[in-house]
Design an enzyme around this catalytic site. Sequence first.
Site, short mmCIF file in Angstrom:
data_model
loop_
_atom_site.label_atom_id
_atom_site.label_comp_id
_atom_site.label_asym_id
_atom_site.label_seq_id
_atom_site.Cartn_x
_atom_site.Cartn_y
_atom_site.Cartn_z
N HIS A 307 -6.88 7.71 2.67
CA HIS A 307 -7.39 6.37 2.34
C HIS A 307 -8.55 6.53 1.36
O HIS A 307 -9.32 7.47 1.46
CB HIS A 307 -7.87 5.65 3.61
CG HIS A 307 -8.01 4.19 3.42
ND1 HIS A 307 -9.12 3.62 2.85
CD2 HIS A 307 -7.15 3.18 3.69
CE1 HIS A 307 -8.95 2.31 2.78
NE2 HIS A 307 -7.76 2.01 3.29
N ASP A 364 -0.82 1.92 7.53
CA ASP A 364 0.63 1.90 7.28
C ASP A 364 1.40 2.91 8.08
O ASP A 364 2.65 2.90 8.07
CB ASP A 364 0.89 2.15 5.77
CG ASP A 364 0.35 1.00 4.93
OD1 ASP A 364 -0.41 1.25 3.99
OD2 ASP A 364 0.67 -0.16 5.27
C1 SDX Z 1 -3.43 0.88 1.94
O1 SDX Z 1 -7.79 0.32 -0.25
C2 SDX Z 1 -7.38 -0.22 0.85
O2 SDX Z 1 -8.16 -0.73 1.63
C3 SDX Z 1 -5.88 -0.17 1.05
C4 SDX Z 1 -5.39 -0.64 2.42
C5 SDX Z 1 -5.62 -2.14 2.61
O3 SDX Z 1 -5.70 -2.56 3.78
O4 SDX Z 1 -5.60 -2.87 1.58
O5 SDX Z 1 -6.06 0.08 3.45
C6 SDX Z 1 -3.87 -0.40 2.55
O6 SDX Z 1 -3.05 0.89 0.79
C7 SDX Z 1 -3.53 2.14 2.75
C8 SDX Z 1 -3.10 3.41 1.94
C9 SDX Z 1 -1.57 3.46 1.95
N1 SDX Z 1 -1.10 4.57 1.05
C10 SDX Z 1 -0.55 5.67 1.55
O7 SDX Z 1 -0.46 5.96 2.74
C11 SDX Z 1 0.00 6.61 0.46
C12 SDX Z 1 -0.43 8.04 0.78
N2 SDX Z 1 -1.88 8.14 0.58
C13 SDX Z 1 -2.35 8.62 -0.68
O8 SDX Z 1 -1.55 8.42 -1.79
C14 SDX Z 1 -3.86 8.49 -0.88
O9 SDX Z 1 -4.44 8.95 0.26
C15 SDX Z 1 -4.42 7.13 -1.24
C16 SDX Z 1 -3.75 6.55 -2.43
C17 SDX Z 1 -4.32 6.20 -0.09
C18 SDX Z 1 -5.92 7.36 -1.56
O10 SDX Z 1 -5.97 8.14 -2.68
P1 SDX Z 1 -7.37 8.55 -3.35
O11 SDX Z 1 -8.52 7.93 -2.65
O12 SDX Z 1 -7.25 8.31 -4.82
O13 SDX Z 1 -7.48 10.06 -3.03
P2 SDX Z 1 -6.85 11.20 -3.91
O14 SDX Z 1 -5.46 10.83 -4.35
O15 SDX Z 1 -7.86 11.57 -4.95
O16 SDX Z 1 -6.70 12.40 -2.84
C19 SDX Z 1 -7.78 13.30 -2.55
C20 SDX Z 1 -7.10 14.61 -2.17
C21 SDX Z 1 -6.12 15.10 -3.25
O17 SDX Z 1 -6.01 16.50 -3.08
P3 SDX Z 1 -6.94 17.47 -4.08
O18 SDX Z 1 -6.61 17.04 -5.52
O19 SDX Z 1 -8.39 17.16 -3.70
O20 SDX Z 1 -6.50 18.87 -3.75
O21 SDX Z 1 -6.30 14.40 -0.99
C22 SDX Z 1 -4.93 14.63 -1.32
C23 SDX Z 1 -4.79 14.51 -2.81
O22 SDX Z 1 -3.69 15.29 -3.29
N3 SDX Z 1 -4.17 13.57 -0.62
C24 SDX Z 1 -3.00 13.76 0.00
C25 SDX Z 1 -2.68 12.51 0.57
N4 SDX Z 1 -3.63 11.61 0.26
C26 SDX Z 1 -4.55 12.28 -0.48
N5 SDX Z 1 -2.20 14.87 0.14
C27 SDX Z 1 -1.07 14.69 0.84
N6 SDX Z 1 -0.69 13.51 1.43
C28 SDX Z 1 -1.46 12.41 1.30
N7 SDX Z 1 -1.10 11.25 1.86
#
Ligand code: SDX
Length: 428
Positions: A307, A364
């Site tokens: 998140h 989710d």
């Molecule tokens: C919602 O914003 C809100 O409030 C949203 C929400 C709402 O109520 O409106 O809460 C609803 O959208 C919840 C999120 C739902 N999405 C998912 O579950 C999709 C999977 N999650 C990710 O794609 C990710 O965690 C995000 C998009 C939710 C957040 O992404 P960020 O904050 O941009 O973080 P990032 O992509 O920079 O990740 C940081 C690190 C990275 O690794 P490094 O480059 O540091 O090595 O964490 C890793 C990412 O690769 N990472 C994951 C991951 N989420 C982050 N690796 C594997 N699986 C994941 N799910």
Amino acid sequence: MSDKAILEINGQKHEFPLIKGSEDEVAIDIKNLRSATNGVITIDPGYKNTGACESAITFLDGEKGILRYRGYSIEELAEKADFLEVAYLLIFGELPTQEQLDQFHSDIKKHSVVDDDIKKIVDAFPRSAHPMGVLSSLTSALTAFNPSSVNVDSEEEMYNAIVRILAKFPVLVAWTMHKKLGLPLDYGDKNLGYVENILKMLFKQPNEEYVQNPILINALDKLLILHADHEQNCSTSTVRIVGSSHAGLFASLSAGISALWGPLHGGANQAVLEMLEAIKADGGDTKKYMGKAKDKDDPFRLMGFGHRVYKNFDPRAKIIKKAADEVLGDLGIEDPILDIAKGLEKEALEDMYFVDRKLYPNVDFYSGIIYRAMGIPTDMFTVMFALGRLPGWIAQWREMRLRKEPIGRPRQVYVGETLRSFKERKDR
Ligand code: SDX
């Protein structure tokens, strides 16, 4: 604490005021940065460190896993309130008296019929159309049938647009699902409660009476409350910025629905179920999928994990996980997908890749398991998220309009070609 920040650029110091919110959050007010520094701006892709506005609606603390609507904890609201009451709280700032809630519901019910010509738009879609695309289109189309909802400057005009969309949106949600299932586009019963009416519109079969199930009423009420607002997330920011151009409320909401559709945002609840189904079909080998999630060369992500703000448990995920056990138990459903989800969560919470990155289950991760148990098709899960988020979008749009906030128009740093002369085609 000092009340200002000092920025030194090319040897010159510039002071900017610090503002502090009611929960002691501190922000550097850079409203005058560009004029004070002869054009210097900030840049922050994804706005990870940038506040777009001051808001009094929702507070969340990602480090502590706190979520409150207008000061009330999500745990209390999910336990003690109902969805329409929470919608009133988010939009108007206070929990309603019984009289205020009755009047609000009565005003909504006056507009619970959707122009029949909207059915022609529904008919035009192929049954294979993704429900989020249908819902976004129908929501925008509502403007054509409710022109008074566009130019709303007074609180009364805004209220009239708000009760209209709160009345008609559940009908559009039900028609979107019935289009997909080949069922008639019909209505529920305006004498029912708000959530009971939604359940009847979604699940009533054309040839039999619909019998309300208290388990489903309670489950849907709780899910909608948990999704109702979440401060400046992607889709809410979209509603605010589209609304800031004074586009109508329905058009702004339609844009928010499109933003929510993405699998990184609200679309994740559908992606979680598809991921869990794939793991089940693959023999339940969660370790293989954990490996894929950690492999930088593999685009696979553990959907429902991570998140932007929560670097601790998403408090909503905790409540939904408990509700999933209760609902499936009450409905007598044994769903192996729930066990796979719990196994995946346990493994991830013990894996340093996830622990180091503070990746926890989000809203989710478990919600789709309940929606599925309720009989909602997987590609309708994000539509249900939108149904829950509607009052939050409305509240944020109303706050932005009442505060007369300026049109949203971010700056950029240009990194393209500098001036060059046109080259005739024969010379290229
Ligand atoms: C919602 O914003 C809100 O409030 C949203 C929400 C709402 O109520 O409106 O809460 C609803 O959208 C919840 C999120 C739902 N999405 C998912 O579950 C999709 C999977 N999650 C990710 O794609 C990710 O965690 C995000 C998009 C939710 C957040 O992404 P960020 O904050 O941009 O973080 P990032 O992509 O920079 O990740 C940081 C690190 C990275 O690794 P490094 O480059 O540091 O090595 O964490 C890793 C990412 O690769 N990472 C994951 C991951 N989420 C982050 N690796 C594997 N699986 C994941 N799910």
